[in-house]
Design an enzyme around this catalytic site. Structure first.
Site, PDB file in Angstrom:
ATOM      1  N   ASN A  13     -21.294 -18.209   0.922  1.00  0.00           N
ATOM      2  CA  ASN A  13     -21.817 -19.018  -0.226  1.00  0.00           C
ATOM      3  C   ASN A  13     -22.598 -18.054  -1.111  1.00  0.00           C
ATOM      4  O   ASN A  13     -23.790 -17.948  -0.876  1.00  0.00           O
ATOM      5  CB  ASN A  13     -22.612 -20.263   0.270  1.00  0.00           C
ATOM      6  CG  ASN A  13     -23.038 -20.858  -0.879  1.00  0.00           C
ATOM      7  OD1 ASN A  13     -22.583 -20.526  -2.119  1.00  0.00           O
ATOM      8  ND2 ASN A  13     -23.661 -21.926  -0.661  1.00  0.00           N
ATOM      9  N   LYS A  15     -23.679 -18.597  -3.958  1.00  0.00           N
ATOM     10  CA  LYS A  15     -24.338 -19.287  -4.949  1.00  0.00           C
ATOM     11  C   LYS A  15     -24.477 -18.710  -6.312  1.00  0.00           C
ATOM     12  O   LYS A  15     -23.333 -18.291  -6.502  1.00  0.00           O
ATOM     13  CB  LYS A  15     -25.893 -19.442  -4.340  1.00  0.00           C
ATOM     14  CG  LYS A  15     -25.892 -19.993  -2.868  1.00  0.00           C
ATOM     15  CD  LYS A  15     -27.412 -20.312  -2.280  1.00  0.00           C
ATOM     16  CE  LYS A  15     -27.299 -20.621  -0.913  1.00  0.00           C
ATOM     17  NZ  LYS A  15     -28.532 -21.373  -0.375  1.00  0.00           N
ATOM     18  N   HIS A 103     -23.515 -29.788  -0.746  1.00  0.00           N
ATOM     19  CA  HIS A 103     -24.736 -28.788  -0.487  1.00  0.00           C
ATOM     20  C   HIS A 103     -26.091 -29.448  -1.047  1.00  0.00           C
ATOM     21  O   HIS A 103     -26.014 -29.835  -1.961  1.00  0.00           O
ATOM     22  CB  HIS A 103     -24.337 -27.455  -1.402  1.00  0.00           C
ATOM     23  CG  HIS A 103     -25.067 -26.161  -0.948  1.00  0.00           C
ATOM     24  ND1 HIS A 103     -26.260 -26.280  -1.065  1.00  0.00           N
ATOM     25  CD2 HIS A 103     -24.861 -25.344   0.291  1.00  0.00           C
ATOM     26  CE1 HIS A 103     -26.857 -25.068  -0.427  1.00  0.00           C
ATOM     27  NE2 HIS A 103     -25.721 -24.490   0.383  1.00  0.00           N
ATOM     28  N   GLU A 105     -28.547 -28.121  -2.359  1.00  0.00           N
ATOM     29  CA  GLU A 105     -28.868 -27.717  -3.528  1.00  0.00           C
ATOM     30  C   GLU A 105     -28.047 -28.573  -4.763  1.00  0.00           C
ATOM     31  O   GLU A 105     -28.810 -28.801  -5.798  1.00  0.00           O
ATOM     32  CB  GLU A 105     -28.605 -26.220  -3.872  1.00  0.00           C
ATOM     33  CG  GLU A 105     -29.357 -25.364  -3.239  1.00  0.00           C
ATOM     34  CD  GLU A 105     -29.027 -23.869  -2.699  1.00  0.00           C
ATOM     35  OE1 GLU A 105     -28.233 -23.444  -3.113  1.00  0.00           O
ATOM     36  OE2 GLU A 105     -29.634 -23.351  -1.606  1.00  0.00           O
ATOM     37  N   GLU A 175     -26.267 -28.006   7.765  1.00  0.00           N
ATOM     38  CA  GLU A 175     -27.428 -27.084   6.944  1.00  0.00           C
ATOM     39  C   GLU A 175     -28.811 -27.902   7.101  1.00  0.00           C
ATOM     40  O   GLU A 175     -28.770 -28.550   6.204  1.00  0.00           O
ATOM     41  CB  GLU A 175     -26.846 -26.570   5.606  1.00  0.00           C
ATOM     42  CG  GLU A 175     -25.821 -25.666   5.706  1.00  0.00           C
ATOM     43  CD  GLU A 175     -25.515 -24.787   4.476  1.00  0.00           C
ATOM     44  OE1 GLU A 175     -25.300 -23.704   4.641  1.00  0.00           O
ATOM     45  OE2 GLU A 175     -25.704 -25.336   3.473  1.00  0.00           O
ATOM     46  N   GLY A 181     -32.674 -20.565   3.117  1.00  0.00           N
ATOM     47  CA  GLY A 181     -33.469 -19.635   2.306  1.00  0.00           C
ATOM     48  C   GLY A 181     -34.998 -19.260   2.827  1.00  0.00           C
ATOM     49  O   GLY A 181     -35.665 -18.732   2.021  1.00  0.00           O
ATOM     50  N   SER A 221     -30.493 -19.584   6.931  1.00  0.00           N
ATOM     51  CA  SER A 221     -31.051 -18.438   7.349  1.00  0.00           C
ATOM     52  C   SER A 221     -30.233 -17.366   8.486  1.00  0.00           C
ATOM     53  O   SER A 221     -30.894 -16.906   9.325  1.00  0.00           O
ATOM     54  CB  SER A 221     -32.509 -18.560   7.952  1.00  0.00           C
ATOM     55  OG  SER A 221     -33.237 -19.134   6.657  1.00  0.00           O
ATOM     56  N   GLY A 242     -25.841 -17.921   3.261  1.00  0.00           N
ATOM     57  CA  GLY A 242     -26.312 -17.570   1.955  1.00  0.00           C
ATOM     58  C   GLY A 242     -26.614 -16.148   1.685  1.00  0.00           C
ATOM     59  O   GLY A 242     -25.936 -15.470   1.583  1.00  0.00           O
TER      60      GLY A 242
HETATM   61  P1  13P Z   1     -29.212 -19.090   3.454  1.00  0.00           P
HETATM   62  O1  13P Z   1     -28.594 -18.121   4.300  1.00  0.00           O
HETATM   63  O2  13P Z   1     -29.710 -18.185   2.360  1.00  0.00           O
HETATM   64  O3  13P Z   1     -30.201 -19.617   4.096  1.00  0.00           O
HETATM   65  O4  13P Z   1     -28.595 -20.166   2.576  1.00  0.00           O
HETATM   66  C1  13P Z   1     -27.935 -21.028   3.417  1.00  0.00           C
HETATM   67  C2  13P Z   1     -26.801 -21.824   2.568  1.00  0.00           C
HETATM   68  O5  13P Z   1     -27.368 -22.712   1.830  1.00  0.00           O
HETATM   69  C3  13P Z   1     -25.508 -21.644   2.534  1.00  0.00           C
HETATM   70  O6  13P Z   1     -24.753 -22.638   2.008  1.00  0.00           O
END
Ligand code: 13P
Length: 262
Positions: A13, A15, A103, A105, A175, A181, A221, A242
């Site tokens: 992803n 983002k 998601h 976010e 997740e 993150g 992560s 991510g």
């Molecule tokens: P990270 O791998 O940066 O923690 O993000 C995970 C994520 O939100 C994937 O959709």
């Protein structure tokens, strides 16, 4: 290395990273590195921003890459006066095979609730793409004892109205918000607990065959060094990555997690 006949799936992803030039470069770097052996072992998917999808499509189709791609969001509406939105028909026409829904976010920054997430999942399947339905609890919920119910409620709402056939083609990504993150990956056993509960719930609602077929990913992560432990869990069929998906070398190492299996 398939579990119950489910082929592992690893999705990057991206983002809100990578303009279309950068997306072309990253896709080419992945194309140089990933081999037929990699693609035979895992489905590798990238999820670029909307503005990079056409560029990624051009490379994937032009060079007949086995890399697959999809989008990070979708409008719940088929078409109409929805300024700024992108429909399922548009994404399907670009060759997208996957679309994220729910998601954290999107839920957090755009106020997306469970009803809207469910409508988006239905828009995805209506256009014959696979939804990647994201569920996961915040830290405050993880500290209590209701985190399974929290995730299962999101799952129920997100899959509302799906037929058994549609549900078996979906992907669910667990997740936990506190792991996104932050560098704080969930313990593999904790991720397994939630993923097993998700599979059980899908079996209960859509039948055991669907439960056995649905692919469940872990996200939060994920890095090359923690991937083997995550993938050793029986109900985890892959990862939604991510930050680490923006570095092609790391992402390829994540895709090759099986080589570091003990
Ligand atoms: P990270 O791998 O940066 O923690 O993000 C995970 C994520 O939100 C994937 O959709």
């Amino acid at each position: 290395m398939t579990k119950g006949g489910r082929k592992p799936l690893i999705a990057g992803n991206w983002k809100m990273h990578n303009n279309h030039f950068e997306a072309l470069a990253l896709t080419q770097q992945l194309a140089f590195r990933l081999t037929a052996k990699d693609y035979d072992a895992v489905d590798v998917v990238v999820l670029p921003p909307f503005t990079s999808l056409r560029s990624v499509q051009t490379l994937v189709q032009g060079d007949k890459l086995r890399l697959r791609y999809g989008a990070q969001d979708i409008s719940p509406h088929a078409d109409g006066a929805y300024t700024g939105d992108v429909s399922g028909r548009m994404l399907a026409k670009l060759g997208c095979g996957f679309v994220l829904a729910g998601h954290s976010e999107r839920r957090h920054y755009h106020g997306e609730d469970d009803a809207l997430v469910g409508a988006k999942v239905r828009a995805i399947v209506a256009n014959e793409m696979a939804p990647v339905l994201c569920v996961g609890e915040p830290l405050s919920v993880r500290r209590g004892d209701e985190y399974l119910e929290y995730c299962l409620r999101q799952l129920d709402a997100g899959t509302d109205g799906l037929s058994a056939g549609q549900a078996s083609g979906m992907i669910v990504a667990y997740e936990p918000i506190w792991a996104i993150g932050t560098g704080e990956v969930a313990a593999p056993e904790d991720a397994q607990e939630v993923c097993a509960a998700i599979r059980q719930r899908v079996s209960g609602r859509h039948g055991p065959e669907v439960g056995a077929a649905v692919r469940i990913l872990y996200g939060g992560s994920v890095k090359p060094d923690n991937m083997p432990g995550i993938m050793a869990q029986p109900d985890i069929d892959g990862a939604l990555v991510g930050g680490a998906s923006l570095d092609y070398e790391g992402f390829v190492r994540i895709c090759r997690y099986r080589e570091t299996y003990a």
